[in-house]
Enzyme design. Structure first.
Site, PDB file in Angstrom:
ATOM      1  N   ASP A   4       0.788  -1.115   0.138  1.00 50.10           N
ATOM      2  CA  ASP A   4       0.301   0.514   0.258  1.00 50.10           C
ATOM      3  C   ASP A   4       0.683   1.208  -0.206  1.00 50.10           C
ATOM      4  O   ASP A   4       1.612   1.377   0.564  1.00 50.10           O
ATOM      5  CB  ASP A   4      -1.375  -0.449   1.506  1.00 50.10           C
ATOM      6  CG  ASP A   4      -2.190  -0.705   1.024  1.00 50.10           C
ATOM      7  OD1 ASP A   4      -2.687  -1.517   0.165  1.00 50.10           O
ATOM      8  OD2 ASP A   4      -1.926  -1.773   1.811  1.00 50.10           O
ATOM      9  N   ASP A  39      -7.165  -4.553  -4.644  1.00 46.84           N
ATOM     10  CA  ASP A  39      -7.636  -3.768  -3.547  1.00 46.84           C
ATOM     11  C   ASP A  39      -7.922  -2.819  -3.664  1.00 46.84           C
ATOM     12  O   ASP A  39      -8.936  -2.465  -2.383  1.00 46.84           O
ATOM     13  CB  ASP A  39      -6.274  -3.850  -2.210  1.00 46.84           C
ATOM     14  CG  ASP A  39      -6.765  -3.567  -0.792  1.00 46.84           C
ATOM     15  OD1 ASP A  39      -7.285  -4.834  -0.716  1.00 46.84           O
ATOM     16  OD2 ASP A  39      -5.773  -3.298  -0.453  1.00 46.84           O
ATOM     17  N   HIS A  64      -5.316   4.037  -3.357  1.00 43.87           N
ATOM     18  CA  HIS A  64      -6.847   3.052  -2.661  1.00 43.87           C
ATOM     19  C   HIS A  64      -6.785   3.537  -0.774  1.00 43.87           C
ATOM     20  O   HIS A  64      -7.540   3.320  -0.966  1.00 43.87           O
ATOM     21  CB  HIS A  64      -6.756   1.959  -3.093  1.00 43.87           C
ATOM     22  CG  HIS A  64      -6.095   0.775  -2.802  1.00 43.87           C
ATOM     23  ND1 HIS A  64      -5.165   0.330  -4.058  1.00 43.87           N
ATOM     24  CD2 HIS A  64      -5.897   0.150  -1.209  1.00 43.87           C
ATOM     25  CE1 HIS A  64      -4.592  -0.269  -2.997  1.00 43.87           C
ATOM     26  NE2 HIS A  64      -5.165  -1.086  -2.140  1.00 43.87           N
TER      27      HIS A  64
HETATM   28 ZN   LIG Z   1      -3.611  -2.258  -0.339  1.00 47.86          ZN
END
Ligand SMILES: [Zn+2]
Length: 1010
Positions: A267, A377, A581
């Site tokens: 991430d 995701d 995200h």
């Molecule tokens: Zn993610």
């Protein structure tokens, strides 16, 4: 035969824990440890290497939250170390907890010359000794150790914590350094562990009554017998021999085929800031390169151009090594986007730029073009994505997030996904429902069990490797892959890249089923609203970028000014990164969101400067007040994309009456009552009351917002059971009366918060505008703004990228019911035959639209906007403080009016002093064809690039006339490459190009200047 399977399984489990695991390493020799604590933020290697290290005792606490401690490990291996069936390693334990890798301490290992060797995390603790041993036999390695706190709260992801901001995280050390040794890995013991691990994983999945299960169980029992508990090292090979037979049994002819793709979902920010992600990338990627040296079959898929750019800038040596593996096709850039962005909220042009900027980076830096979209995701997928992806050259799409749906199961795993315009893209959801597989029996069996295409297709993809916080594949996972290449009872596992998978999957399933429209995630519905200032920053940045490009292009073409390519590219990349995200959705720690707000402020300041400079050049010297209109529609007599002298007109009137105040012009008459609510909105042109009988508009509603699972992510259905209508007003008064605009100001207090609302009507406009200035101090509350309308609407149209989607206003099916909170961009429209109303906004995304039947038989359609939330995790102070936003209610509106109102509210006219107006760079004649972007070409040729789309959902024809001399015009893809077969350009006359667009079609034209 008296076999007790449960007892055998227990016996094997204890044997692994008490005998095998402790025997993994034979000799251990402690290394000398010295440490230096970086005083603030991370420093480059050279600075750290030159620092003064202090002796450091194993067992000592280290690491304040978010700090960096450098450890220098030195020593010398004894004679013969690493011989006799062992592998010599350095093994480091930073004091790990049981929490997953990426959510706690981790380290980057460097050679003394500053080159990155490998990352260390709780499931990957070793370095090859040879790599850190000098020619003189001296061992030296430097560790850049990050003492990242576990914000997840032991993986619970719900406990409010102050650890997410260095200002509030405290300074107490988080970890206790547990050891740094030279160690001899016993190769046979380790291999036996991998044999047993794979077989135990398989055993758990085999049918209880199957012969295969009984044979595997018997073999495991035999292996325990074969290994001497007091001489594991000496008898591990005998244990392996007992298992060889069952491991050699081949997979069945009809076994499901799994393409295992090495991966690390990193991430770009989440429970850590972006600067830590840059280091996570270096650690993960160096691990992958080290594994590739050991296993020639490993293929690693890695998305996000931004992450490669971080590594290029911080670790050029590592980047060069990655480039070599990219060229071999083993380190595979996927996705083609700048980051794995949210796809609900980014505007049309911004989502296009995720691909344009990402693919440009991949082409220029790595010489490749990813052909897939890789978003495992993100929280739902816009119906605009198939067309955008295909127009950017993509052929395949991958995600698995819909497996998180709370209610409904998506019916397919491999299918054609059809977007709002009809474009289809071959799509795959890995049926194992994970992007972090360990290639164990459970994930493999789940892939086969759940694969919805069974009978027609036989192949699925499985990304494996530690993800979320990074880490990537491990040697244990590769060992599992090797053992399941052909193993009876297991799917066949094949190491390969995503492109191999997609080609094979498409070949075996040429006519897959179709899913049409958005892929709505029945989960995480709060992400359209959480961290409203981040949302506002995104929306404002997108529109400022549009203005900056348009006016800079005009200044360059019409006045010969320099086009600020570099500044615009840099600013776009900042905005694209914030669309990641977990940033734009508002699900990151406080640090990330405060940083996002600061970056948006910098972006806005710089763009305002660029816009001011371009407008100054365009307007010239003088004292006339010239208005510039960046929107695609003329306004107040100022041409679209042009400038002029605005004529606001007159005719707005305000008056006080017994019931409150009346605001009106020739189009609309609004009564604001003593509570500051709209008690009537009369559409004077239609002669029709817009509000439902007995209902009041512009109503603020406060809901209890206590999600069941993920605070910042979720608005749960039960929020609707607790509503407080905020009807009490502290003051309601008329303000700023002029012939152009009349307004009523309403002040309300509730809880610890205050809101100032200004309701206004402007001359000549059918819109009632509402501006809000909120000082918000609620916790776990959701603030909605409601417009109960006397409209019989079966469905609501919501603006998305380059068009709109229609969603039912009822809850007939479980799919409709689960869609109780939705994302819209600048407007929502509801209507019945012959009449409609639009609700527009300048920074809000969350909406809900529902309907009820009144006692009089009429239908009330209520459009609500989700203005603010205040979740407690992962940022305990999310959304506290001041918020400003605007909305409007447009009466008598069709879809074209809604489109126009969305642009009006988001792109105000700009007034500058100058000599006079200039001609627009181009003029578009024809309804429905909307200009989304005007810019100079990415290749810096000076060509003018213009992006159009059909905005109404119908056929549109337009003639586009540039005001500059043009040599040619061509149709291109999003990446500004000429297309072979034009799909929209009917007449390629450079001075008058004719376009024909299908519903919601996007097209890009490129003019070479004469
Ligand atoms: Zn993610």
């Amino acid at each position: 035969m008296h076999l007790n399977p449960a007892l055998v399984e227990m016996r094997v489990e204890r044997f692994v824990r008490e005998r095998l695991e402790p025997a993994t390493y034979r000799r251990r020799v402690p290394l000398e440890v010295a440490a230096w604590v970086a005083p603030g933020e991370p420093v480059p290697f050279a600075e750290a290497a030159a620092a003064a290290y202090e002796p450091f005792a194993v067992g000592t606490a280290w690491g304040r939250p978010w700090g960096t401690t450098w450890f220098r490990l030195t020593g010398r291996a004894p004679e013969g170390f690493g011989g006799d069936g062992t592998r010599a390693e350095v093994v480091v334990d930073l004091g790990y907890s049981d929490v997953q890798p990426g959510f706690q301490a981790e380290a980057t290992a460097y050679r003394p010359d500053g080159t990155v060797l490998k990352g260390l995390h709780p499931r990957n603790r070793y370095l090859p000794l040879a790599a850190v041993t000098g020619p003189d036999g001296a061992v030296e390695v430097l560790l850049e150790a990050s003492s990242n706190p576990d914000v997840s709260g032991d993986g619970v992801f719900a406990t409010p914590t102050r650890l997410g901001d260095p200002a509030t995280a405290g300074t107490d050390p988080l970890y206790r350094f547990a050891g740094a040794d030279l160690a001899e890995l016993d190769v046979q013991v380790w291999e036996l562990q991998q044999d047993v691990w794979t077989l135990r994983g398989l055993l758990a999945q085999l049918p209880e009554a199957s012969t295969r299960r009984a044979e595997v169980l018997r073999a495991l029992d035999d292996a325990v017998d074969a290994v001497d508990p007091w001489d594991v090292a000496g008898t591990a090979s005998a244990g392996r021999a007992a298992l060889a037979g069952v491991l050699a049994q081949p997979a069945s002819a009809s076994a499901h085929r799994v393409t295992a793709v090495g991966h690390a979902h990193i991430d770009s920010a989440w429970l850590w800031p972006t600067r830590e992600t840059a280091r996570k990338c270096a650690r993960t990627f160096s691990n992958v390169l080290a594994l590739m040296d050991e296993d020639p079959d490993l293929v690693f898929a890695c998305s996000s151009a931004q992450q490669y750019a971080w590594v290029r800038d911080a670790q050029p040596d590592l980047f060069e090594r990655i480039k070599k593996r990219v060229a071999e096709g083993r380190f595979v850039p996927v996705g083609g986007m700048w980051v794995e962005s949210d796809t609900n909220m980014p505007g049309g042009e911004a989502l296009a730029r995720q691909f344009v900027v990402g693919k440009r980076f991949f082409a220029e830096e790595l010489g490749v073009e990813p052909l897939d979209v890789w978003l495992p995701d993100s929280f739902g997928y816009t119906a605009a994505l198939p067309q955008i992806a295909v127009a950017a050259g993509a052929r395949w799409f991958l995600t698995q997030k819909p497996s998180w749906n709370e209610v409904n199961r998506m019916p397919h795993h491999t299918f054609a996904w059809e977007g709002v315009d009809g474009t289809r893209i071959f799509t795959h959801f890995p049926p194992a429902d994970t992007y972090n597989s360990d290639l164990g029996g459970e994930d493999l069996a789940r892939a086969e069990r759940q694969f919805a295409e069974k009978g027609r297709a036989r192949r699925s993809l499985l990304p494996f490797g530690y993800g979320d916080g990074g880490g990537g594949p491990t040697r244990e996972m590769l060992a599992a892959a090797a053992r399941t290449r052909s193993l009876e009872g297991s799917p066949v596992v094949e190491l390969a890249g995503p492109h191999d998978f997609f080609r094979q999957a498409q070949a075996e399933y040429p006519d897959p089923p179709v899913w049409s429209g958005e892929i709505y995630l029945e989960f995480h519905r709060g992400t359209y609203t959480s961290q409203a200032r981040t949302k506002r920053g995104n929306r404002r940045s997108e529109h400022l970028l549009r203005e900056a490009e348009l006016w800079a292009a005009a200044a360059a073409v019409q006045r010969g000014a320099d086009y600020p390519h570099e500044a615009l590219e840099r600013l776009w990349r900042v905005v694209l990164l914030q669309q990641f995200h977990d940033i734009l959705p508002g699900s990151s720690i406080a640090w990330v969101h405060r940083e996002a707000e600061a970056r948006y402020a910098e972006v806005a300041a710089e763009l305002e400067e660029l816009i001011g400079a371009s407008l100054g050049v365009l307007a010239g010297d003088g004292e006339e007040a010239v208005a510039f209109n960046a929107s695609p529609f003329a306004r107040q007599d100022v041409a679209a994309l042009g400038s002029g002298f605005p004529r606001p007109g007159a005719g707005a009137r305000a008056s006080a009456s017994a019931g409150g105040f009346v605001l009106e012009n020739e189009r609309v008459r609004v009564v604001v009552d003593r509570d500051g609510l709209m008690s009537s909105v009369l559409d004077l042109a239609a002669g029709r009351e817009v509000l439902a009988p007995g209902a009041r508009g512009a109503l603020l509603q406060l809901h209890r917002d206590t999600p069941t699972q993920w605070d910042a992510w979720d608005v749960d259905e039960h929020y609707r059971r607790h509503t407080t209508d905020l009807t009490a007003a502290e003051s309601v008064e008329l303000v700023e009366e002029s012939a152009e605009r009349v307004a009523v100001r309403v002040v309300r207090r509730f809880g610890d918060s205050r809101v100032e609302q200004v309701l206004s009507v402007a001359a000549g406009s059918a819109a009632v505008e509402l501006s809000f200035d909120v000082d918000w101090h609620e916790r776990q509350k959701l603030l909605k703004l409601a417009f109960p309308l006397d409209v019989h609407a079966d469905r609501a149209a919501s603006e998305i990228q380059f068009g709109h989607v229609l969603r039912p206003t009822h809850a007939n099916t479980s799919w409709d019911a689960a869609r109780f909170e939705t994302c819209a961009h600048r407007w929502v429209h509801v209507g019945e035959n012959g009449y409609g109303v639009a609700v527009a906004n300048d920074s809000t995304y969350g909406h809900d639209t529902g309907r009820t039947t009144r006692p009089d038989g009429g239908t009330t359609t209520t459009v609500r906007l989700s203005l603010l939330r205040a979740p407690l995790f992962p940022d305990p102070d999310a959304d506290q403080g001041r918020h400003v936003l605007r909305t409007s209610l447009l009466v008598g509106a069709g879809i074209p009016d809604a489109v126009r109102e969305g642009y009006r509210l988001n792109l105000p006219l700009r007034e500058v002093r100058g000599a006079g107006p200039v001609e627009p760079l181009l003029a578009v004649e024809g309804d429905g064809v909307v200009v989304e972007a005007v810019k100079l070409a990415e290749d810096r040729s000076g060509d003018v690039v213009v992006r159009f789309y059909e905005a109404h959902g119908g056929r549109a024809r337009a003639t586009v006339r540039p005001s500059f001399p043009a040599a040619s015009v061509t149709e291109t893809d999003l990446l500004e490459r000429d297309v072979e077969q034009p799909r929209a350009l009917r007449e390629a006359r450079p001075d008058a190009a004719v376009l024909e667009l299908r519903p919601f079609q996007i097209t890009t034209l490129r003019w070479r200047r004469a």
